[in-house]
Write an enzyme that holds these catalytic residues in place. Sequence first.
Site, PDB file in Angstrom:
ATOM      1  CE1 TYR A  11      91.852   1.810 -23.421  1.00 41.19           C
ATOM      2  CE2 TYR A  11      89.825   0.802 -22.601  1.00 41.19           C
ATOM      3  CZ  TYR A  11      90.545   1.926 -22.942  1.00 41.19           C
ATOM      4  OH  TYR A  11      89.975   3.162 -22.808  1.00 41.19           O
ATOM      5  CG  ASP A  31      98.585 -10.394 -22.901  1.00 39.87           C
ATOM      6  OD1 ASP A  31      98.077 -11.030 -23.844  1.00 39.87           O
ATOM      7  OD2 ASP A  31      98.075  -9.379 -22.413  1.00 39.87           O
ATOM      8  CG  LEU A  33     100.899 -11.431 -26.970  1.00 39.05           C
ATOM      9  CD1 LEU A  33     102.164 -11.398 -27.842  1.00 39.05           C
ATOM     10  CD2 LEU A  33     100.645 -10.016 -26.425  1.00 39.05           C
ATOM     11  CE1 TYR A 141      84.337  -9.736 -18.511  1.00 39.92           C
ATOM     12  CE2 TYR A 141      82.496  -8.260 -18.076  1.00 39.92           C
ATOM     13  CZ  TYR A 141      83.855  -8.508 -18.098  1.00 39.92           C
ATOM     14  OH  TYR A 141      84.725  -7.530 -17.693  1.00 39.92           O
ATOM     15  CE  LYS A 145      86.766 -10.090 -15.568  1.00 36.28           C
ATOM     16  NZ  LYS A 145      88.168  -9.735 -15.389  1.00 36.28           N
TER      17      LYS A 145
HETATM   18  N1  UFG Z   1      75.976   1.365 -27.418  1.00 35.71           N
HETATM   19  C1  UFG Z   1      75.251   1.804 -28.516  1.00 35.71           C
HETATM   20  N2  UFG Z   1      75.715   1.490 -29.754  1.00 35.71           N
HETATM   21  C2  UFG Z   1      76.872   0.775 -29.950  1.00 35.71           C
HETATM   22  C3  UFG Z   1      77.598   0.329 -28.819  1.00 35.71           C
HETATM   23  C4  UFG Z   1      77.112   0.651 -27.556  1.00 35.71           C
HETATM   24  O1  UFG Z   1      74.207   2.442 -28.394  1.00 35.71           O
HETATM   25  O2  UFG Z   1      77.226   0.519 -31.102  1.00 35.71           O
HETATM   26  C5  UFG Z   1      75.496   1.715 -26.073  1.00 35.71           C
HETATM   27  C6  UFG Z   1      75.190   0.495 -25.226  1.00 35.71           C
HETATM   28  O3  UFG Z   1      73.856   0.106 -25.401  1.00 35.71           O
HETATM   29  C7  UFG Z   1      75.489   1.016 -23.824  1.00 35.71           C
HETATM   30  C8  UFG Z   1      76.544   2.080 -24.023  1.00 35.71           C
HETATM   31  O4  UFG Z   1      76.509   2.397 -25.410  1.00 35.71           O
HETATM   32  O5  UFG Z   1      74.354   1.630 -23.318  1.00 35.71           O
HETATM   33  C9  UFG Z   1      77.929   1.614 -23.668  1.00 35.71           C
HETATM   34  O6  UFG Z   1      78.168   0.396 -24.355  1.00 35.71           O
HETATM   35  P1  UFG Z   1      79.600  -0.301 -24.396  1.00 35.71           P
HETATM   36  O7  UFG Z   1      79.450  -1.520 -25.251  1.00 35.71           O
HETATM   37  O8  UFG Z   1      80.638   0.688 -24.750  1.00 35.71           O
HETATM   38  O9  UFG Z   1      79.844  -0.699 -22.885  1.00 35.71           O
HETATM   39  P2  UFG Z   1      78.933  -1.597 -21.924  1.00 35.71           P
HETATM   40  O10 UFG Z   1      78.313  -0.622 -20.944  1.00 35.71           O
HETATM   41  O11 UFG Z   1      78.020  -2.485 -22.619  1.00 35.71           O
HETATM   42  O12 UFG Z   1      80.026  -2.558 -21.352  1.00 35.71           O
HETATM   43  C10 UFG Z   1      80.909  -2.202 -20.369  1.00 35.71           C
HETATM   44  C11 UFG Z   1      82.178  -3.032 -20.461  1.00 35.71           C
HETATM   45  C12 UFG Z   1      81.879  -4.481 -20.199  1.00 35.71           C
HETATM   46  C13 UFG Z   1      81.141  -4.626 -18.919  1.00 35.71           C
HETATM   47  C14 UFG Z   1      79.907  -3.769 -18.955  1.00 35.71           C
HETATM   48  C15 UFG Z   1      79.132  -3.826 -17.674  1.00 35.71           C
HETATM   49  O13 UFG Z   1      82.733  -2.884 -21.732  1.00 35.71           O
HETATM   50  O14 UFG Z   1      83.077  -5.191 -20.125  1.00 35.71           O
HETATM   51  O15 UFG Z   1      80.275  -2.428 -19.159  1.00 35.71           O
HETATM   52  O16 UFG Z   1      77.796  -3.567 -17.935  1.00 35.71           O
HETATM   53  F1  UFG Z   1      80.760  -5.893 -18.726  1.00 35.71           F
END
Ligand code: UFG
Length: 341
Positions: A11, A31, A33, A141, A145
């Site tokens: 992405y 990559d 893939l 994860y 990192k």
């Molecule tokens: N959320 C929902 N419902 C969903 C999915 C997400 O309410 O179905 C909420 C989560 O609780 C969070 C927010 O939406 O509060 C964002 O969630 P994402 O899953 O989109 O992203 P994250 O913040 O969990 O994760 C991102 C990156 C990860 C990284 C992380 C660091 O995708 O790779 O931030 O905290 F590790």
Amino acid sequence: MRVIVTGGAGYIGSHTVRELARAGWDVVVIDNLVYGHRAAIIDPEVTLLEGSLDDQKILDQAFSKPVDVVVHFAAYAYVGESVTEPLKYYQNNLAAPLTLLARMKAENCTRFVFSSTCATYGIPEEMPIVETLAQNPINPYGQSKLMLEKVLQDCETAWGLKSVFLRYFNAAGSSSDGKIGEDHNPETHLIPLVIAAGMGKRKDIKIFGSDYPTPDGTCVRDYIHVEDLASAHSKAITYLSDGGDTIAVNLGTGIPVSVNELIQTFEKVTGLKVPVQYTDRRPGDPPELLADPSRAKEVLGWQAVNSDISNILESAYRWFSQPHGGKYESNSPQKTTDVEK
Ligand code: UFG
């Protein structure tokens, strides 16, 4: 000028590959893939080496000409899976890059741009997050990192490797022309799932927790447009080429957006209605993550220009509302070099 981009079919990687190819770099993507897409590399002059970072034959091809810099994205990034399958994460995110680094040392290639993450901070003690805060990741994860950041610091001491650790906040959105975008399988991220719910492709969006200590009770995040992330990589390369030392840099906007606000903005921007269901908190979600992006501006001359949340949502919606529905076709004009195993 040759740049190796690992994970360049993913992405954020694919948006960065496009930016570097436009800037005239000779781009070589490595990559495997597993999660990346061949069709996400749309510039025909970019070379895709399909395979792993710890495959010497792949590295032989990538280093067949002098390499100026390596931009390293290749990693697994499902936080939940990292908890249940930590070895998979330490193998792919920590061990595999060691072979690449050893080859860089042998080739005297001393510039490295690393996709790090705000997940290395864990649950930070202060907000917004500055780069000097303690890093206490709460999942494998984030840990994998952070460990690679440490390895890179040790490589600087030992043989002069210079790295920029780009600590992304929440990557979001799709390319402004709609040609490439976000295609995760499985998809767990908020924005694609909100769009799917708004388009009637899923019943609803489950909001994970409404009792957080935030203004509306839902989690607050710092969403950063993927093209802004791409431009930061380009600036990080310039910084290293100008002789910059190893440094960590947050990439975010510092603008808080709650889950509820994001859904309301999406409804306003698109006119669609998103059915929501409030459920329990998702384990491991920090209530709030916000960057202090001032160092990125000072050191790299970078700031977000596309990351207004309406713009992010519009660009993401454009990608998902195309006939392919945000999924890549299997074919692409990409020239591929297959390495005999
Ligand atoms: N959320 C929902 N419902 C969903 C999915 C997400 O309410 O179905 C909420 C989560 O609780 C969070 C927010 O939406 O509060 C964002 O969630 P994402 O899953 O989109 O992203 P994250 O913040 O969990 O994760 C991102 C990156 C990860 C990284 C992380 C660091 O995708 O790779 O931030 O905290 F590790």
